[in-house]
Each structure stands twice: as structure tokens, then as C-alpha cells.
Design a protein around this motif. Structure first.
Motif, PDB file in Angstrom:
ATOM      1  N   THR A  24      37.525  33.558  31.071  1.00 21.51           N
ATOM      2  CA  THR A  24      36.757  34.086  32.215  1.00 21.51           C
ATOM      3  C   THR A  24      35.986  35.356  31.836  1.00 21.51           C
ATOM      4  O   THR A  24      34.881  35.570  32.329  1.00 21.51           O
ATOM      5  CB  THR A  24      37.690  34.404  33.402  1.00 21.51           C
ATOM      6  OG1 THR A  24      38.683  35.327  32.961  1.00 21.51           O
ATOM      7  CG2 THR A  24      38.336  33.158  33.951  1.00 21.51           C
ATOM      8  N   THR A  29      42.581  43.277  25.094  1.00 22.15           N
ATOM      9  CA  THR A  29      43.353  42.428  26.016  1.00 22.15           C
ATOM     10  C   THR A  29      44.824  42.468  25.626  1.00 22.15           C
ATOM     11  O   THR A  29      45.157  42.165  24.475  1.00 22.15           O
ATOM     12  CB  THR A  29      42.812  40.977  25.956  1.00 22.15           C
ATOM     13  OG1 THR A  29      41.421  41.013  26.276  1.00 22.15           O
ATOM     14  CG2 THR A  29      43.536  40.061  26.912  1.00 22.15           C
ATOM     15  N   GLU A  62      36.601  41.423  36.602  1.00 20.84           N
ATOM     16  CA  GLU A  62      35.714  41.439  35.417  1.00 20.84           C
ATOM     17  C   GLU A  62      34.255  41.362  35.864  1.00 20.84           C
ATOM     18  O   GLU A  62      33.393  42.096  35.367  1.00 20.84           O
ATOM     19  CB  GLU A  62      35.987  40.212  34.528  1.00 20.84           C
ATOM     20  CG  GLU A  62      37.355  40.187  33.922  1.00 20.84           C
ATOM     21  CD  GLU A  62      37.848  38.760  33.653  1.00 20.84           C
ATOM     22  OE1 GLU A  62      37.050  37.804  33.663  1.00 20.84           O
ATOM     23  OE2 GLU A  62      39.058  38.606  33.430  1.00 20.84           O
ATOM     24  N   PHE A  80      39.261  36.488  27.073  1.00 16.91           N
ATOM     25  CA  PHE A  80      39.768  35.249  27.653  1.00 16.91           C
ATOM     26  C   PHE A  80      38.586  34.459  28.195  1.00 16.91           C
ATOM     27  O   PHE A  80      37.466  34.965  28.272  1.00 16.91           O
ATOM     28  CB  PHE A  80      40.822  35.538  28.734  1.00 16.91           C
ATOM     29  CG  PHE A  80      41.567  34.267  29.052  1.00 16.91           C
ATOM     30  CD1 PHE A  80      42.279  33.604  28.062  1.00 16.91           C
ATOM     31  CD2 PHE A  80      41.511  33.693  30.305  1.00 16.91           C
ATOM     32  CE1 PHE A  80      42.920  32.398  28.325  1.00 16.91           C
ATOM     33  CE2 PHE A  80      42.153  32.500  30.575  1.00 16.91           C
ATOM     34  CZ  PHE A  80      42.860  31.850  29.592  1.00 16.91           C
ATOM     35  N   ASN A 103      45.924  36.802  25.176  1.00 16.14           N
ATOM     36  CA  ASN A 103      46.210  35.422  25.612  1.00 16.14           C
ATOM     37  C   ASN A 103      45.582  34.387  24.689  1.00 16.14           C
ATOM     38  O   ASN A 103      46.236  33.422  24.285  1.00 16.14           O
ATOM     39  CB  ASN A 103      45.708  35.243  27.059  1.00 16.14           C
ATOM     40  CG  ASN A 103      46.119  33.923  27.677  1.00 16.14           C
ATOM     41  OD1 ASN A 103      46.820  33.116  27.065  1.00 16.14           O
ATOM     42  ND2 ASN A 103      45.701  33.678  28.902  1.00 16.14           N
ATOM     43  N   GLN A 149      40.964  38.060  42.437  1.00 17.70           N
ATOM     44  CA  GLN A 149      41.730  37.751  41.225  1.00 17.70           C
ATOM     45  C   GLN A 149      41.074  38.430  40.034  1.00 17.70           C
ATOM     46  O   GLN A 149      40.098  39.174  40.200  1.00 17.70           O
ATOM     47  CB  GLN A 149      41.938  36.257  41.039  1.00 17.70           C
ATOM     48  CG  GLN A 149      40.705  35.398  40.880  1.00 17.70           C
ATOM     49  CD  GLN A 149      41.081  33.907  40.785  1.00 17.70           C
ATOM     50  OE1 GLN A 149      41.044  33.214  41.774  1.00 17.70           O
ATOM     51  NE2 GLN A 149      41.430  33.437  39.597  1.00 17.70           N
ATOM     52  N   GLY A 150      41.583  38.164  38.831  1.00 17.16           N
ATOM     53  CA  GLY A 150      41.135  38.899  37.657  1.00 17.16           C
ATOM     54  C   GLY A 150      39.657  38.712  37.348  1.00 17.16           C
ATOM     55  O   GLY A 150      38.950  39.663  37.007  1.00 17.16           O
ATOM     56  N   ARG A 151      39.178  37.477  37.453  1.00 14.65           N
ATOM     57  CA  ARG A 151      37.775  37.225  37.061  1.00 14.65           C
ATOM     58  C   ARG A 151      36.804  37.957  37.968  1.00 14.65           C
ATOM     59  O   ARG A 151      35.701  38.294  37.560  1.00 14.65           O
ATOM     60  CB  ARG A 151      37.513  35.720  37.005  1.00 14.65           C
ATOM     61  CG  ARG A 151      37.532  35.023  38.327  1.00 14.65           C
ATOM     62  CD  ARG A 151      37.696  33.539  38.165  1.00 14.65           C
ATOM     63  NE  ARG A 151      39.030  33.219  37.643  1.00 14.65           N
ATOM     64  CZ  ARG A 151      39.423  32.008  37.273  1.00 14.65           C
ATOM     65  NH1 ARG A 151      38.590  30.999  37.336  1.00 14.65           N
ATOM     66  NH2 ARG A 151      40.647  31.800  36.828  1.00 14.65           N
ATOM     67  N   CYS A 179      46.287  42.040  32.219  1.00 14.86           N
ATOM     68  CA  CYS A 179      47.062  40.951  32.867  1.00 14.86           C
ATOM     69  C   CYS A 179      48.557  40.960  32.555  1.00 14.86           C
ATOM     70  O   CYS A 179      49.378  40.806  33.434  1.00 14.86           O
ATOM     71  CB  CYS A 179      46.550  39.599  32.403  1.00 14.86           C
ATOM     72  SG  CYS A 179      44.898  39.249  32.890  1.00 14.86           S
ATOM     73  N   ARG A 180      48.871  41.125  31.257  1.00 13.70           N
ATOM     74  CA  ARG A 180      50.287  40.986  30.872  1.00 13.70           C
ATOM     75  C   ARG A 180      50.788  42.301  30.267  1.00 13.70           C
ATOM     76  O   ARG A 180      51.408  42.334  29.214  1.00 13.70           O
ATOM     77  CB  ARG A 180      50.433  39.792  29.923  1.00 13.70           C
ATOM     78  CG  ARG A 180      49.998  38.489  30.606  1.00 13.70           C
ATOM     79  CD  ARG A 180      50.089  37.257  29.741  1.00 13.70           C
ATOM     80  NE  ARG A 180      49.644  36.087  30.473  1.00 13.70           N
ATOM     81  CZ  ARG A 180      48.355  35.732  30.619  1.00 13.70           C
ATOM     82  NH1 ARG A 180      47.401  36.448  30.065  1.00 13.70           N
ATOM     83  NH2 ARG A 180      48.040  34.670  31.321  1.00 13.70           N
ATOM     84  N   ASP A 229      42.102  44.824  29.458  1.00 13.91           N
ATOM     85  CA  ASP A 229      42.415  43.642  30.272  1.00 13.91           C
ATOM     86  C   ASP A 229      43.945  43.633  30.355  1.00 13.91           C
ATOM     87  O   ASP A 229      44.640  43.325  29.380  1.00 13.91           O
ATOM     88  CB  ASP A 229      41.854  42.395  29.584  1.00 13.91           C
ATOM     89  CG  ASP A 229      42.166  41.109  30.351  1.00 13.91           C
ATOM     90  OD1 ASP A 229      43.166  41.092  31.106  1.00 13.91           O
ATOM     91  OD2 ASP A 229      41.438  40.122  30.186  1.00 13.91           O
ATOM     92  N   LYS A 283      47.952  37.942  39.241  1.00 12.90           N
ATOM     93  CA  LYS A 283      48.629  36.645  39.213  1.00 12.90           C
ATOM     94  C   LYS A 283      49.556  36.517  37.998  1.00 12.90           C
ATOM     95  O   LYS A 283      50.288  35.543  37.880  1.00 12.90           O
ATOM     96  CB  LYS A 283      47.576  35.537  39.181  1.00 12.90           C
ATOM     97  CG  LYS A 283      46.690  35.542  40.421  1.00 12.90           C
ATOM     98  CD  LYS A 283      45.486  34.638  40.282  1.00 12.90           C
ATOM     99  CE  LYS A 283      45.885  33.184  40.385  1.00 12.90           C
ATOM    100  NZ  LYS A 283      44.673  32.311  40.403  1.00 12.90           N
ATOM    101  N   SER A 320      49.528  31.702  35.593  1.00 16.05           N
ATOM    102  CA  SER A 320      48.688  32.535  36.450  1.00 16.05           C
ATOM    103  C   SER A 320      48.804  32.131  37.909  1.00 16.05           C
ATOM    104  O   SER A 320      48.336  31.036  38.290  1.00 16.05           O
ATOM    105  CB  SER A 320      47.238  32.400  35.979  1.00 16.05           C
ATOM    106  OG  SER A 320      46.399  33.151  36.802  1.00 16.05           O
TER     107      SER A 320
END
Ligand SMILES: Cc1ncc(COP(=O)(O)O)c(C=O)c1O
Length: 458
Positions: free
Chosen positions: A126, A182, A104, A124, A186, A99-101, A217-218, A215, A257, A52
């Protein structure tokens, strides 16, 4: 000669890393209270703590940064960022966050009230913490095979739809202000979620009038796994697959990230303009104005370029092969590697690697520390130090479903010989496994304790 993979880039700039002695590392670990989050990065040789924000950006991202428009309101960089998010995910509205948190936090503070429940395939740390601090209940509903490190199935990150429907019926949809999934999952060893499962999850939430957020992220790694593991999608482009995944969602939270390959940044994207307006008020108080949200114009430029580069098939093929290469090296070293290997990280079943250490003594942390001592490698536990939390009804500690050790791979940073080195250090650890000791928590904060916990050997 068979070559496992070749990096689809060449290196323009290098950063020196420094080897330390075992005696030095013993001192560093002692001073860090046996918690690798407290060790200085310069005292780590290969840093696999997280993927990240640790990636190397491309020349195009760096040159994009020079175009950064730092105007407070309505910067050109914001509109380039907005266009890239729309083009990638299909959401008409987006708010940047640092950032991601924060994404959220903004979403939950707007939609979720104390006592309500938010289901996810697996939250996750966070996302879980952002709900717990609001007095809400995060519930994890990954399919049971997700907790079996040995079964080799293509989509072990999926949501258990039967359990999800049961939960909605038990609690009543009025107590579930939003539902999530998600991708990739993760906390469940980075396992992907299938297209069918994303669509069925969305349909189930929507049948009960519950908004559905991903979510994200990936997202690109998840799309690549769909392309390579689901024959229906083998001829579709990653871009098409991404659009199809998000078509059924009401919005997403994103830590840029990860799959925007930047060092800082995130966003929330939506279809509903009125929700955007509500969240924007909170954003202005906590993050910044609507068109920068805690980021600089140059960060927004780097995200815009990263979102386009991350869906390139050459990049994704390399990314997944690179991770698999490390997984194979760790298996050969004798560590029980979670199967199949995920996109951003290799997960080792630390509970099985160190059967003499019970989950209450954190085998994942013990193995992480042993690897640091063996070779200056930093990894992180994804187990009960990170995820144990009190049952909302009985107050009893609920332990994590698995005691994993995660080797997260920064994007475009380490070469194959770095990964070979990690494999060799793992061999040393496996030889000493019987003498590795468990740990207890000497002190920890109430939320997200793994980041700051002080640990003592038992
Ligand atoms: C699945 C998932 N969601 C959310 C986050 C939080 O993102 P950030 O670290 O940018 O706050 C992470 C970070 O690791 C993550 O892996």
C-alpha cells in the motif's frame, strides 16, 4: 514434558469454522479465478491471509468500546486515544485515519510530488501504491541479507545505510521529500530492524534535512525482537524500547489493525504542529474531522486499550513463540522456511519449494492455492504478483527479490492445534509439489493487482 508456549488468555466467545471437502474447494478456487482474495471467508477453514484487522480483541477493549463517545468534534474517546499514542510513541500530535493506507495517503499527498523519490527499507504494497499513484518513486533498500532466506541473523529487516547515502547523493536531498523505515519489515519476511539501524537511518536522513517517518504497524513486535536479540536492551522494558525507537523520528504512519489489535483503524503522528495542520485539511476532505478521522469513538477507545496491552511482555512472548511454533511445523513438513522466523508471520521460500515454477509464473500463488486445496488454509503470496512493477527508466518489469508465501497469524485467534493442522496440510502439499502448476495473469488492474487479479493455470 516440555511445553513450547501457553496462551496467556482464555477464550470467552467462539466463532464456528467449517471444514469443506477437496472437491468443494476445487469449485471455490475455480470460481475465484485461482485468487484466494476472491474466495469467501466461510469457505476457508484456517485463515492466514493476513494478521491485519483479523485479531481477537480483549475483554478490556470490548468494554472500552462501550465507553465510545460518538460526538463529532472533541470526543472524550479522541483524547483517550491521543494520550495512549503520546504515552506509547512520544509524538505530541496525532490524526486518526480509517486504516494504515489512509495515513500513508494523507502524508504523501501533503509532502510528495510527482517525480520525487521516497526511500524505505522496504515499502509495503500500500505504501508503494500510494507513491506510484502520485507519480513518485518508491525505492527499497533493505540490507542484502534480507533477501537470503537461509542466513540466521537477528536484524535482517535493516536499512542498507551505504545504499541510502548513495541514493541521497545521486538524487539530491531536494528530490527526497521524506524518508521512511518499516518496522517490522513485512515485505522482507517480517524481519525486525535494530535500534542502531533506526537511529543511524534517522541521523542520515536528518544530515541531509530529510524528515524521517516510521511505518509503525508492528512496532511492539519489533521492540520485542530488540529486547530479546540485542543484549544492550535485555533489561529495558518494551515501553522504554518503543520510546527510544521513535525518539529519533519526525513521525509515523500506523495501521492499528496490527499492533493495536483492533479490527479497523490507523493514524499519523508527528512532532511538527504545522505539518499536522496541513495534513488535517486533507483529512477533513477525505477521512473525517480531526478528532475522529474516519473512525467511530468506540474504535478510538479500542485502539487506546490495544496500544497498552500489546506491549505487555506475556503477550509478546506468546505472540513470537506461537509464530515460531508454526514455522517449526512447516519446516518439519519439508517446506523451506525463511530464517529466522518473524513476529507476525511465517514466510516460506516458494521459489525453492517449487523450483520447476519460474518467478514469472508465481510459485507463491501456486503454493498458496495448493495449500487451500489440501486443507482449506488461506495464505498469501509476497512475491512478483504483489510487487513486480515497471522500471521507471526502462519500463521493464522488475520482479520481487524473493517469491515468498506468507502464513500471517491473526492475533489471539488460533490455538496450537490449529497450527498443527496447518503443518499436516503442508505435509500433503510437499508430497504433491512436483505436480503443482504455475499461473499466468489473465486480467489485473494496474495498481495493487494481487487483490483482484484473475489467474489461469499454465
Ligand atoms: C508494513 C505495512 N504498512 C502498511 C500497511 C497498510 O495498512 P492497512 O491495511 O491498515 O491499510 C500494512 C498492511 O498490511 C503493512 O503491513
Amino acid at each position: 514434558m516440555s511445553i513450547p508456549f501457553v496462551e496467556p488468555f482464555r477464550i470467552k466467545m467462539v466463532e464456528r469454522i467449517k471444514m469443506t471437502t477437496r472437491e468443494q474447494r476445487e469449485e471455490f478456487l475455480k470460481a475465484a479465478w485461482n485468487n484466494l482474495f476472491n474466495v469467501r471467508a466461510e469457505d476457508v477453514f484456517i485463515d492466514l491471509l493476513t494478521d491485519s484487522g483479523t485479531g481477537a480483541m480483549s475483554d478490556m477493549q470490548w468494554s472500552g468500546m462501550l465507553r465510545g463517545d460518538e460526538s463529532y468534534a472533541g470526543a472524550r474517546s479522541y483524547f483517550r486515544f491521543e494520550e495512549a499514542v503520546r504515552e506509547t510513541f512520544g509524538f505530541p500530535y496525532v490524526l486518526p485515519t480509517h486504516q494504515g493506507r489512509a495515513a500513508e495517503g494523507m502524508l504523501f499527498q501533503t509532502l510528495v510530488k510527482a517525480g520525487q523519490t521516497v526511500p524505505n527499507n522496504r515499502h509495503f504494497d500500500t505504501t508503494q501504491a500510494n507513491l506510484l499513484v502520485l507519480g513518485a518513486h518508491p525505492v527499497d533498500l533493505t540490507v542484502p541479507e534480507g533477501d537470503d532466506p537461509l542466513i540466521d541473523l537477528p536484524f535482517k529487516g535493516n536499512m542498507d545505510l551505504h545504499k541510502l547515502e548513495q541514493l541521497i547523493q545521486e538524487l539530491g536531498p531536494e528530490n527526497i521529500p521524506l524518508g521512511m523505515t518499516t518496522i517490522t519489515n513485512n515485505s522482507a519476511a517480517g524481519q525486525p530492524v535494530s535500534m542502531d539501524n533506526i537511529h543511524q537511518t534517522a541521523a542520515l536522513y536528518h544530515r541531509y534535512g530529510i524528515p524521517f517517518f516510521i511505518d509503525a504497524c508492528r512496532f511492539a513486535e519489533n521492540a520485542w525482537f530488540i529486547k530479546t536479540r540485542d543484549p544492550h536492551y535485555q533489561d529495558k522494558s518494551v515501553r522504554e524500547i518503543v520510546l527510544e525507537m521513535f525518539r529519533v523520528a519526525d513521525g509515523c504512519t500506523m495501521s492499528a489493525k496490527k499492533d493495536a489489535i483492533v479490527n479497523i483503524g490507523g493514524f499519523i503522528a508527528f512532532r511538527d504542529e504545522s505539518l499536522k495542520q496541513k495534513i488535517a485539511q486533507n483529512l477533513i476532505v477525505h477521512e473525517g474531522f480531526l478528532t475522529y478521522g474516519g473512525l467511530s469513538g468506540r474504535d478510538l477507545e479500542a485502539i487506546a486499550v490495544g496500544l497498552r496491552e500489546v506491549v505487555e511482555p506475556d503477550y509478546l512472548e506468546y505472540r513470537v513463540s506461537h509464530t515460531r511454533y508454526l514455522g517449526d511445523a512447516l519446516s518439519q513438513a519439508g517446506l523451506p522456511v525463511y530464517q529466522p522466523i518473524g513476529g507476525h508471520a511465517v514466510y516460506v521460500d516458494a521459489g525453492r519449494a517449487l523450483p520447476h515454477i519460474p518467478p514469472t509464473q508465481f510459485p507463491g500463488v501456486a503454493l498458496a492455492n495448493a495449500l487451500y486445496l489440501a486443507g482449506g488454509i488461506r495464505t498469501t503470496e509476497i512475491g512478483s504478483l504483489m510487487f513486480a512493477h515497471p522500471d521507471p527508466l526502462t519500463g521493464e518489469q522488475i520482479l520481487a527479490p524473493m517469491e515468498l508465501l506468507r502464513f500471517a497469524i491473526p492475533r489471539q485467534v488460533y490455538t496450537r492445534s490449529h497450527l498443527d493442522y496447518v503443518g499436516e496440510a503442508a505435509v500433503t502439499c510437499v508430497k504433491q509439489a512436483g505436480s503443482i502448476r504455475g499461473l499466468r495473469v489473465a486480467w489485473a488492474p494496474a495498481v495493487l493487482r494481487h487483490f483482484m487479479a484473475r489467474m489461469e493455470e499454465v
